[in-house]
Design a protein around this motif. Structure first.
Motif, mmCIF file in Angstrom:
data_model
loop_
_atom_site.group_PDB
_atom_site.id
_atom_site.type_symbol
_atom_site.label_atom_id
_atom_site.label_comp_id
_atom_site.label_asym_id
_atom_site.label_seq_id
_atom_site.Cartn_x
_atom_site.Cartn_y
_atom_site.Cartn_z
ATOM 1 N N LEU A 1 0.301 12.083 2.442
ATOM 2 C CA LEU A 1 1.213 11.851 3.562
ATOM 3 C C LEU A 1 0.487 11.285 4.769
ATOM 4 O O LEU A 1 0.981 10.387 5.465
ATOM 5 N N ALA A 2 -0.707 11.853 5.026
ATOM 6 C CA ALA A 2 -1.515 11.322 6.130
ATOM 7 C C ALA A 2 -1.873 9.859 5.881
ATOM 8 O O ALA A 2 -1.859 9.019 6.795
ATOM 9 N N THR A 3 -2.205 9.575 4.614
ATOM 10 C CA THR A 3 -2.550 8.186 4.253
ATOM 11 C C THR A 3 -1.369 7.254 4.454
ATOM 12 O O THR A 3 -1.509 6.130 4.958
ATOM 13 N N VAL A 4 -0.183 7.717 4.061
ATOM 14 C CA VAL A 4 1.025 6.904 4.251
ATOM 15 C C VAL A 4 1.244 6.619 5.730
ATOM 16 O O VAL A 4 1.572 5.506 6.139
ATOM 17 N N GLY A 5 1.045 7.643 6.556
ATOM 18 C CA GLY A 5 1.203 7.448 7.997
ATOM 19 C C GLY A 5 0.199 6.447 8.544
ATOM 20 O O GLY A 5 0.540 5.570 9.355
ATOM 21 N N LEU B 1 -1.304 1.058 10.382
ATOM 22 C CA LEU B 1 -2.129 -0.147 10.183
ATOM 23 C C LEU B 1 -1.272 -1.377 9.903
ATOM 24 O O LEU B 1 -1.574 -2.480 10.361
ATOM 25 N N ASP B 2 -0.187 -1.188 9.109
ATOM 26 C CA ASP B 2 0.714 -2.310 8.856
ATOM 27 C C ASP B 2 1.355 -2.816 10.137
ATOM 28 O O ASP B 2 1.510 -4.020 10.360
ATOM 29 N N THR B 3 1.736 -1.861 11.001
ATOM 30 C CA THR B 3 2.334 -2.249 12.289
ATOM 31 C C THR B 3 1.335 -3.024 13.135
ATOM 32 O O THR B 3 1.666 -4.058 13.742
ATOM 33 N N ILE B 4 0.090 -2.493 13.166
ATOM 34 C CA ILE B 4 -0.957 -3.181 13.939
ATOM 35 C C ILE B 4 -1.220 -4.568 13.359
ATOM 36 O O ILE B 4 -1.356 -5.562 14.088
ATOM 37 N N PHE B 5 -1.279 -4.624 12.020
ATOM 38 C CA PHE B 5 -1.548 -5.914 11.371
ATOM 39 C C PHE B 5 -0.443 -6.919 11.674
ATOM 40 O O PHE B 5 -0.709 -8.085 11.966
ATOM 41 N N MET B 6 0.796 -6.491 11.579
ATOM 42 C CA MET B 6 1.908 -7.408 11.846
ATOM 43 C C MET B 6 1.908 -7.868 13.294
ATOM 44 O O MET B 6 2.211 -9.020 13.598
ATOM 45 N N SER B 7 1.562 -6.942 14.207
ATOM 46 C CA SER B 7 1.477 -7.326 15.617
ATOM 47 C C SER B 7 0.361 -8.346 15.825
ATOM 48 O O SER B 7 0.510 -9.338 16.557
ATOM 49 N N PHE B 8 -0.766 -8.096 15.148
ATOM 50 C CA PHE B 8 -1.884 -9.028 15.238
ATOM 51 C C PHE B 8 -1.501 -10.398 14.672
ATOM 52 O O PHE B 8 -1.784 -11.438 15.263
ATOM 53 N N ALA B 9 -0.834 -10.369 13.511
ATOM 54 C CA ALA B 9 -0.428 -11.629 12.890
ATOM 55 C C ALA B 9 0.541 -12.389 13.779
ATOM 56 O O ALA B 9 0.472 -13.610 13.921
ATOM 57 N N SER B 10 1.474 -11.653 14.404
ATOM 58 C CA SER B 10 2.453 -12.294 15.286
ATOM 59 C C SER B 10 1.785 -12.909 16.508
ATOM 60 O O SER B 10 2.131 -13.999 16.938
ATOM 61 N N LEU B 11 0.786 -12.165 17.054
ATOM 62 C CA LEU B 11 0.139 -12.620 18.280
ATOM 63 C C LEU B 11 -0.827 -13.771 18.030
ATOM 64 O O LEU B 11 -0.839 -14.754 18.763
ATOM 65 N N PHE B 12 -1.640 -13.658 16.980
ATOM 66 C CA PHE B 12 -2.726 -14.615 16.773
ATOM 67 C C PHE B 12 -2.450 -15.657 15.691
ATOM 68 O O PHE B 12 -3.192 -16.622 15.585
ATOM 69 N N ILE B 13 -1.442 -15.465 14.892
ATOM 70 C CA ILE B 13 -1.175 -16.418 13.819
ATOM 71 C C ILE B 13 0.222 -17.011 13.947
ATOM 72 O O ILE B 13 0.386 -18.231 14.085
ATOM 73 N N THR B 14 1.242 -16.151 13.902
ATOM 74 C CA THR B 14 2.618 -16.645 13.922
ATOM 75 C C THR B 14 2.953 -17.374 15.220
ATOM 76 O O THR B 14 3.567 -18.448 15.201
ATOM 77 N N SER C 1 0.817 -1.218 0.000
ATOM 78 C CA SER C 1 0.000 0.000 0.000
ATOM 79 C C SER C 1 0.850 1.267 0.000
ATOM 80 O O SER C 1 0.575 2.218 -0.733
ATOM 81 N N ILE C 2 1.879 1.333 0.814
ATOM 82 C CA ILE C 2 2.702 2.544 0.905
ATOM 83 C C ILE C 2 3.403 2.823 -0.421
ATOM 84 O O ILE C 2 3.468 3.964 -0.891
ATOM 85 N N TRP C 3 3.869 1.774 -1.035
ATOM 86 C CA TRP C 3 4.574 1.947 -2.312
ATOM 87 C C TRP C 3 3.634 2.469 -3.392
ATOM 88 O O TRP C 3 3.973 3.350 -4.165
ATOM 89 N N ILE C 4 2.409 1.926 -3.431
ATOM 90 C CA ILE C 4 1.427 2.366 -4.431
ATOM 91 C C ILE C 4 1.057 3.824 -4.214
ATOM 92 O O ILE C 4 0.962 4.623 -5.147
ATOM 93 N N VAL C 5 0.835 4.220 -2.954
ATOM 94 C CA VAL C 5 0.504 5.606 -2.635
ATOM 95 C C VAL C 5 1.637 6.541 -3.046
ATOM 96 O O VAL C 5 1.419 7.628 -3.589
ATOM 97 N N ALA C 6 2.885 6.114 -2.825
ATOM 98 C CA ALA C 6 4.035 6.940 -3.187
ATOM 99 C C ALA C 6 4.100 7.143 -4.694
ATOM 100 O O ALA C 6 4.384 8.238 -5.185
ATOM 101 N N VAL C 7 3.853 6.114 -5.455
ATOM 102 C CA VAL C 7 3.850 6.220 -6.916
ATOM 103 C C VAL C 7 2.753 7.158 -7.370
ATOM 104 O O VAL C 7 2.923 7.993 -8.258
ATOM 105 N N ALA C 8 1.560 7.037 -6.712
ATOM 106 C CA ALA C 8 0.448 7.923 -7.065
ATOM 107 C C ALA C 8 0.810 9.384 -6.773
ATOM 108 O O ALA C 8 0.452 10.296 -7.527
ATOM 109 N N ALA C 9 1.523 9.648 -5.669
ATOM 110 C CA ALA C 9 1.908 11.006 -5.301
ATOM 111 C C ALA C 9 2.830 11.622 -6.348
ATOM 112 O O ALA C 9 2.783 12.826 -6.624
#
Length: 347
Positions: free
Chosen positions: A55-59, A64-77, A27-35
Motif C-alpha cells: 500500500l505504501a508502494t502504491v501511494g 511519483l506518477d503525479t510528479i512525473f506528469m507535472s514534470f512532463a507537462s512543464l518541461f515537455i508538453t 506500476s500501480i496495476w502491477i503492484v495490485a496484481v502482485a498483492a
C-alpha cells in the motif's frame, strides 16, 4: 527456517516493488496484481506487513506518477505545445513568430531548427517584397517615358528633328523594357534550375569572340580597344548558359569603361578547369558597392541606371552556381574592375 524464508520473501518483495517504481503508468496495476497473489505465497503472520508495504508502494507510485506528469507537462508538453502554435503561425504567414525554449536535448534542437526555418522564411518574404518593389520601379520608369514622349509626338507643331529625338527615346525605352522582361524570365528559369541542361563540346575561345561581335555596336561607339589572349580551348558544358556569362561581364565592362579605353580578356586552361579574366579601365567600385553587386536590381552607379537593370551580375552568379563554377573580382575606384571566372571540367 520458516522465519528465514518469510524474511527473504519480504526483502525480495521489497526489491520487486522498488523495481516496479521505475515503470511509468503500469506500476500501480502491477503492484495490485502482485498483492492479490501474496496471500498464496506468504504465511499469514507476514501478510499484513507485506500488504502495508504494498500500500505504501502504491501511494509512492501515485505521488511519483503525479510528479512525473507535472514534470512532463512543464518541461515537455508545454514547449511542444508552444512550438505547435508557432508552426500554425508560420503556416498563416506570420514568419516573425519565435520560440524562446532553450535546451541541449532533442526538443531544444527542434526549437532551434524551427526558429531557423522561421528566420529563413522571413528573409525570403522580405526579399519577395523587395523584388516586387524593384520590379514595379523598373517597369514604371520606362513606361512613363514611353507614355510621356508618345503624348508629345501628338503635338502638330513639333519639328522633324524633335519627332526623331522623341521617337528614338521611345525606341530605347522599349528596348529597355524588353531587356528587363527577358532578364526577369531568364532569372526565374535559373532559380528553378539546379543542374546544367544539355552538355556539348565547343570552342570556348570562339564563343568569347562571337560575344564580342554581338556587342560590337556598344564598344564601337565608345572606340574601345580589346587586349585579347584567347588560346584555342575545347570545353564541354552548357553552351548557352556559359555564353550568357561572357555577355553579361563584357557588356558591364563596356558600360563602365571610358571612351578610347582598353578591355582585357584572358583565357587560360588550368589543372581542374578553365579561367577567364575580364578587366576594364573604368570607374571602379567603392567598398560599399562591392558588397552588393550580386544583389538583384542593385545598381551602384546611378548615373548609368538607364543603361541596365541590375540583373546581369545576379544572373551570372546564379549560372555559375548551377555550373559549380566560381567568380571573384577586384576593383579600385578610378582604375577599373577585374572579374575572374573559373569553370570546372566535367568529371
Amino acid at each position: 527456517m520458516r522465519r528465514l524464508l518469510s524474511s527473504i520473501t519480504v526483502k525480495l518483495t521489497t526489491i520487486v516493488v522498488l523495481i516496479l517504481l521505475l515503470s511509468a503508468g503500469a506500476s500501480i496495476w502491477i503492484v495490485a496484481v502482485a498483492a492479490e497473489q501474496l496471500p498464496q505465497l506468504l504465511p499469514e503472520s507476514n501478510q499484513m506487513r507485506v500488504f502495508t508495504l504494498i500500500l505504501a508502494t502504491v501511494g509512492i507510485c501515485a505521488i511519483l506518477d503525479t510528479i512525473f506528469m507535472s514534470f512532463a507537462s512543464l518541461f515537455i508538453t508545454k514547449p511542444i505545445k508552444k512550438m505547435a502554435e508557432m508552426a500554425q503561425d508560420i503556416a498563416k504567414g506570420e514568419f516573425t513568430s519565435r520560440t524562446s525554449y532553450k535546451s541541449s536535448d532533442e526538443i531544444g534542437s527542434l526549437a532551434d531548427s524551427l526558429n531557423k526555418m522561421a528566420q529563413e522564411l522571413d528573409n525570403m518574404a522580405y526579399m519577395r517584397k523587395d523584388f516586387i518593389s524593384n520590379v514595379s520601379h523598373e517597369f514604371k520608369t520606362p513606361i512613363a517615358s514611353i507614355q510621356g514622349f508618345a503624348e508629345l509626338m501628338q503635338e502638330q507643331s513639333l519639328s522633324q528633328e524633335e519627332r526623331s529625338e522623341y521617337l528614338g527615346i521611345i525606341i530605347d525605352e522599349s528596348k529597355r523594357l524588353h531587356s528587363l522582361s527577358e532578364n526577369m524570365l531568364r532569372l526565374s528559369r535559373l532559380d528553378r534550375q539546379v543542374l546544367p541542361d544539355k552538355q556539348t563540346t565547343f570552342q570556348l575561345d570562339e564563343q568569347i569572340r562571337r560575344v564580342l561581335m554581338l556587342l560590337e555596336d556598344s564598344w564601337a561607339k565608345k572606340d574601345i580597344a580589346f587586349d585579347l589572349d584567347l588560346p584555342p580551348i575545347s570545353y564541354e558544358g552548357d553552351e548557352p548558359l556559359i555564353q550568357q556569362i561572357w555577355m553579361n561581364l563584357i557588356a558591364n565592362a563596356i558600360k563602365f569603361s571610358p571612351d578610347s579605353s582598353t578591355i582585357t580578356i584572358l583565357l587560360a586552361s588550368k589543372a581542374e578547369g578553365v579561367e577567364v579574366v575580364v578587366a576594364d579601365e573604368g570607374i571602379g567600385m567603392p567598398t560599399s558597392i562591392q558588397q552588393r553587386i550580386y544583389e538583384r536590381f542593385y545598381q551602384g552607379e546611378t548615373s548609368r541606371m538607364d543603361q541596365g537593370n541590375g540583373l546581369g551580375l545576379a544572373i551570372t552568379k546564379r549560372i555559375l552556381t548551377i555550373l559549380s563554377g566560381e567568380i571573384h573580382f577586384t576593383s579600385t575606384v578610378g582604375k577599373g574592375t577585374r572579374f575572374t571566372v573559373f569553370l570546372p571540367y566535367i568529371k
